[in-house]
Design a protein around this motif. Structure first.
Motif, short mmCIF file in Angstrom:
data_model
loop_
_atom_site.label_atom_id
_atom_site.label_comp_id
_atom_site.label_asym_id
_atom_site.label_seq_id
_atom_site.Cartn_x
_atom_site.Cartn_y
_atom_site.Cartn_z
N ILE A 95 60.15 44.72 -58.41
CA ILE A 95 60.66 45.96 -57.83
C ILE A 95 60.47 47.12 -58.78
N SER A 96 60.38 46.84 -60.08
CA SER A 96 60.04 47.88 -61.05
C SER A 96 58.53 48.05 -61.06
N ALA A 97 58.07 49.27 -60.83
CA ALA A 97 56.63 49.51 -60.73
C ALA A 97 55.89 49.20 -62.02
N VAL A 98 56.59 49.18 -63.17
CA VAL A 98 55.88 48.92 -64.43
C VAL A 98 55.67 47.43 -64.66
N GLY A 99 56.39 46.55 -63.96
CA GLY A 99 56.22 45.12 -64.15
C GLY A 99 56.66 44.66 -65.52
N LEU A 100 56.11 43.54 -65.97
CA LEU A 100 56.58 42.90 -67.20
C LEU A 100 55.64 43.17 -68.37
N VAL A 101 55.36 44.44 -68.62
CA VAL A 101 54.49 44.78 -69.74
C VAL A 101 55.22 44.63 -71.07
N ALA A 102 56.53 44.58 -71.06
CA ALA A 102 57.32 44.40 -72.27
C ALA A 102 58.26 43.22 -72.10
N ARG A 103 58.91 42.82 -73.18
CA ARG A 103 59.79 41.66 -73.12
C ARG A 103 60.96 41.90 -72.18
N VAL A 104 61.58 43.07 -72.24
CA VAL A 104 62.72 43.41 -71.39
C VAL A 104 62.65 44.88 -71.01
N GLU A 108 64.99 52.30 -66.33
CA GLU A 108 64.70 53.61 -65.72
C GLU A 108 64.66 53.37 -64.22
N LEU A 109 65.69 53.82 -63.52
CA LEU A 109 65.82 53.49 -62.10
C LEU A 109 64.70 54.08 -61.26
N ALA A 110 64.11 55.17 -61.71
CA ALA A 110 63.00 55.76 -60.96
C ALA A 110 61.82 54.80 -60.84
N ASN A 111 61.71 53.83 -61.77
CA ASN A 111 60.64 52.83 -61.66
C ASN A 111 60.84 51.91 -60.47
N CYS A 112 62.07 51.79 -60.00
CA CYS A 112 62.38 50.92 -58.86
C CYS A 112 62.24 51.73 -57.57
N ASP A 113 61.04 52.06 -57.25
CA ASP A 113 60.72 52.97 -56.13
C ASP A 113 60.49 52.13 -54.87
N VAL A 114 61.42 52.19 -53.96
CA VAL A 114 61.36 51.36 -52.76
C VAL A 114 60.14 51.69 -51.91
N ASP A 115 59.89 52.96 -51.65
CA ASP A 115 58.76 53.34 -50.80
C ASP A 115 57.44 52.88 -51.41
N LEU A 116 57.31 53.03 -52.72
CA LEU A 116 56.08 52.61 -53.38
C LEU A 116 55.92 51.09 -53.31
N ALA A 117 57.01 50.36 -53.48
CA ALA A 117 56.94 48.90 -53.40
C ALA A 117 56.52 48.45 -52.01
N VAL A 118 57.11 49.06 -50.98
CA VAL A 118 56.76 48.70 -49.61
C VAL A 118 55.29 49.03 -49.33
N ALA A 119 54.84 50.18 -49.80
CA ALA A 119 53.43 50.55 -49.59
C ALA A 119 52.49 49.58 -50.28
N GLU A 143 66.44 46.32 -50.27
CA GLU A 143 66.01 47.32 -49.31
C GLU A 143 64.51 47.19 -49.02
N ALA A 144 63.71 47.03 -50.08
CA ALA A 144 62.27 46.87 -49.89
C ALA A 144 61.98 45.57 -49.14
N ALA A 145 62.70 44.51 -49.49
CA ALA A 145 62.47 43.22 -48.84
C ALA A 145 62.83 43.28 -47.36
N ASP A 146 63.91 43.98 -47.03
CA ASP A 146 64.27 44.16 -45.62
C ASP A 146 63.14 44.86 -44.86
N ALA A 147 62.55 45.87 -45.48
CA ALA A 147 61.50 46.62 -44.81
C ALA A 147 60.25 45.78 -44.57
N CYS A 148 60.03 44.79 -45.44
CA CYS A 148 58.81 43.98 -45.35
C CYS A 148 59.05 42.59 -44.75
N GLY A 149 60.30 42.25 -44.50
CA GLY A 149 60.59 40.91 -43.97
C GLY A 149 60.31 39.81 -44.96
#
Length: 438
Positions: free
Chosen positions: A139-148, A153-164, A198-204
């Motif tokens: 759900i974080s657009a940056v993924g696991l590029v770092a250990r944690v 940064e909540l803006a990375n958890c962009d629902v519309d971008l994830a659904v797209a 929320e993103a999962a609901d949109a995508c089933g």
């Protein structure tokens, strides 16, 4: 192990329906296919990369190649619900193929290595693996590029971008992943999980939730989960704390939340799992969370993880089901993944079952004894054996003990000693281009 002899006896009904010659026949093995409802002495025929017939005795004359497997265990290609691939682009990623060919795992579910920003690169690289790699989108657009820290940064958890992103990659993304512990969410509390749902609901699609060090606690996040969502690291000693698993976990289990082992380097404690088993809560999936920090221990591979479930009293059919049809069912994986039903992909694993009592360990050093060891002999993906692959180098940021480093050095020397000498001597060669004559 090839054999081209012809048995006596009439063809089976399955053979009559197979439609032409088979490419491969795995004969004489002890089949264990919980998803297909078969157990015992069955032959398995393969045609055009799919299971063509399964019956106690199939005619060898129909097959171009026959592999005799008397005394071996034959299972569907294993499905590991929680892995991390994509090396070179993430902190955790490993290349799956050097492990797959020696472990029987033909489907590696990547659990959130990539988010929306990096998913196109992930899709391109994973398409080149020999194994199947369905993905959970972080759900974080940056993924696991770092250990944690991917969801601090909540803006990375962009629902519309994830659904797209899911809609731009039909069939590749089978769910969402969110890591819910204090190291990853920081001050954002439950909000990353709310956005994943929320993103999962949109995508089933389902959500897989990593649990660990609070806050948030497991009891806080469970009410947000829906039936079919997945708790990974379900037997985490870190998440359980000193009190063992929370009573709310059993309520969620009974309400349809699915539990995945997700062993990893910090997510599995024997005492927590044993308490859950005593409460009637066996894990729905037995996965490794195999990544760069768990590959060289304490996980090693899926057969080793399966032995740890045997050590606490689960049966071999239960464990094979939780490493094949079970995880495939949780994610709705297509085409009969995790079974050997006729028409399913011909993904198979062949094991020697060694009845050797041996010691196994969890991430905290607790030890138990497994009653047997599963040793992989062959792994087939779409009817073809996976070729041997040398292991990848260990990334320089991965911590290793002196004992692990010494073992890796010994292994490198052993491989060198195996490969440096000429493959055969003069008597093993033939004249490929004759000096005289035609």
């Amino acid at each position: 192990m090839s054999d081209h002899t012809h048995p006596t006896g009439p063809p089976s009904d399955e053979d009559a329906d197979a439609g032409g010659a088979w490419d491969l026949l795995l004969a004489g093995g002890d089949l264990l296919d919980p998803g297909g409802g078969r157990s015992g002495a069955y032959d398995v025929a393969v045609r055009h990369g799919r299971i063509a017939a399964v019956a106690p005795r199939l005619p060898r004359r129909r097959a171009a190649e026959v592999i005799e497997l008397a005394g071996r265990l034959v299972t569907p290609g294993l499905v590991d619900l929680h892995t991390h691939v994509h090396p070179g682009a993430t902190y955790w990623g490993i290349h799956p193929d050097p492990v797959a060919w020696r472990s029987g795992v033909t489907t590696w579910v990547d659990a959130g290595s990539a988010g929306a920003y990096g998913f196109p690169a992930f899709a391109a690289s994973s398409a080149g693996y020999a194994v199947r790699v369905p993905a959970l989108l972080n759900i974080s657009a940056v993924g696991l590029v770092a250990r944690v820290g991917e969801a601090r940064e909540l803006a990375n958890c962009d629902v519309d971008l994830a659904v797209a992103t899911v809609r731009a990659h039909p069939g590749r993304i089978v769910g969402f992943k969110v890591r819910m512990d204090r190291h990853n969410v920081g001050a954002n509390g439950l909000d990353p999980l709310r956005r994943a749902v929320e993103a999962a609901d949109a995508c089933g699609l389902p959500v897989m939730v990593h649990i660990g060090a609070a806050p948030p606690s497991v009891a806080q996040l469970l009410p947000l989960l829906r039936p079919g969502d997945i708790i990974t690291h379900c037997a985490s000693g870190i998440a359980a704390g000193v009190d063992g698993f929370h009573p709310a976990a059993k309520e969620a289990y009974q309400a349809g939340v699915r539990f995945d082992l997700g062993h990893g380097s910090g997510g599995f404690a024997f005492d927590v799992l044993e308490a859950q088993l005593a409460a009637g809560m066996p894990p729905h999936a037995v996965s490794t969370d195999l990544h760069a920090r768990s590959l060289h221990g304490p996980v090693f591979d899926l057969p080793t993880t399966m032995a740890k479930l045997l050590a606490v009293g689960m049966s071999l059919p239960q464990v094979v089901a939780a490493a094949s049809a079970g995880p495939a069912r949780l994610l709705g994986l297509p085409d009969g993944t995790g079974t050997l039903a006729v028409g399913a992909p011909a993904d198979l694993a062949v094991f020697t079952v060694e009845p050797v009592r041996h010691e196994v360990v969890d991430v905290h050093g607790q030890r138990r004894h497994a009653p047997l060891r599963l040793v992989n002999e062959l792994t087939y993906r779409a009817g073809r054996p996976l070729p041997p692959r040398l292991p990848e180098p260990v990334p320089p940021w991965i911590p290793l003990t002196d004992t692990q480093r010494a073992a890796l050095a010994r292994r490198a020397r052993a491989v060198r000693q195996l490969l440096v000498p000429p493959l055969v001597g003069p008597d093993g060669l033939a004249e490929q281009f004759p000096r005289h004559g035609g």
